[in-house]
Design an enzyme around this catalytic site. Structure first.
Site, PDB file in Angstrom:
ATOM      1  N   LYS A   1       0.847  -1.204   0.000  1.00  0.00           N
ATOM      2  CA  LYS A   1       0.000   0.000   0.000  1.00  0.00           C
ATOM      3  C   LYS A   1       0.880   1.250   0.000  1.00  0.00           C
ATOM      4  O   LYS A   1       0.391   2.372   0.029  1.00  0.00           O
ATOM      5  CB  LYS A   1      -0.865   0.063   1.267  1.00  0.00           C
ATOM      6  CG  LYS A   1      -2.070  -0.804   1.331  1.00  0.00           C
ATOM      7  CD  LYS A   1      -3.021  -0.330   2.460  1.00  0.00           C
ATOM      8  CE  LYS A   1      -2.982  -1.200   3.661  1.00  0.00           C
ATOM      9  NZ  LYS A   1      -3.886  -0.812   4.751  1.00  0.00           N
TER      10      LYS A   1
ATOM     11  N   LYS B   1       2.682   2.006   2.501  1.00  0.00           N
ATOM     12  CA  LYS B   1       2.668   2.480   3.899  1.00  0.00           C
ATOM     13  C   LYS B   1       3.666   1.642   4.691  1.00  0.00           C
ATOM     14  O   LYS B   1       3.877   0.461   4.408  1.00  0.00           O
ATOM     15  CB  LYS B   1       1.280   2.244   4.528  1.00  0.00           C
ATOM     16  CG  LYS B   1       0.190   3.177   4.070  1.00  0.00           C
ATOM     17  CD  LYS B   1      -1.162   2.822   4.715  1.00  0.00           C
ATOM     18  CE  LYS B   1      -1.416   3.590   5.988  1.00  0.00           C
ATOM     19  NZ  LYS B   1      -2.841   3.551   6.415  1.00  0.00           N
TER      20      LYS B   1
END
Ligand code: C2G
Length: 133
Positions: free
Chosen positions: A44, A46
């Protein structure tokens, strides 16, 4: 038993997350949280401050969370809803509409996000405090 499922990273657990989880749990009798793994977070773009195991332990300590399962891909939601017999899927409204494809399997509802708090803000504040020490 009415079962609710929700998804997320839940890094630096804060009151925005906890309000979401409380409201999700109030939609039924049993709350399943699909927690993003460290590998899925990387996909993602992240990187959580805390590991999957740390984030899982935090969630499992909450009275309103009944089960934590790993979220490994974007595509597991259809299978999860079926596998865990979820009656309701819920997320914060930053995701409004993104998971409406689940509507033919279960109820789909989006809660208003709690303003002015996020894991990013907490991490930035922590970094600034450390720099100021
Ligand atoms: N949230 C909230 N209020 C905030 C911050 C987060 O209501 N101030 C909600 C989000 O809307 C989400 C949940 O808390 O429903 C978890 O947020 P994140 O950990 O940021 O999850 P996210 O990175 O959005 O991952 O497949 C879905 C993804 O895994 C969601």
């Amino acid at each position: 038993m009415r079962r609710v499922i929700t998804y997320g990273t839940f890094d630096t657990l804060h009151h925005g997350h906890i309000r979401l989880l409380r409201r999700a749990r109030e939609l039924g009798d049993y709350l399943i949280v699909a927690l993003s793994t460290d590998e899925f977070n990387a996909s993602k773009g992240k990187s959580a401050l805390f590991s999957y195991e740390e984030r899982k332990a935090d969630l499992e300590a909450l009275r309103m969370v009944d089960l934590v399962i790993p979220e490994r891909t974007w595509d597991q939601k259809v299978t999860d809803v079926r596998l865990y017999h979820a009656d309701v899927f819920t997320m914060g409204d930053d995701w409004t509409g993104k998971f409406d494809f689940l509507k033919d399997q279960c109820e789909v509802t989006y809660f208003k996000r709690t303003p002015s708090i996020s894991s990013t803000q907490i991490r930035n504040a922590m970094t600034m405090n450390i720099a100021a020490e």
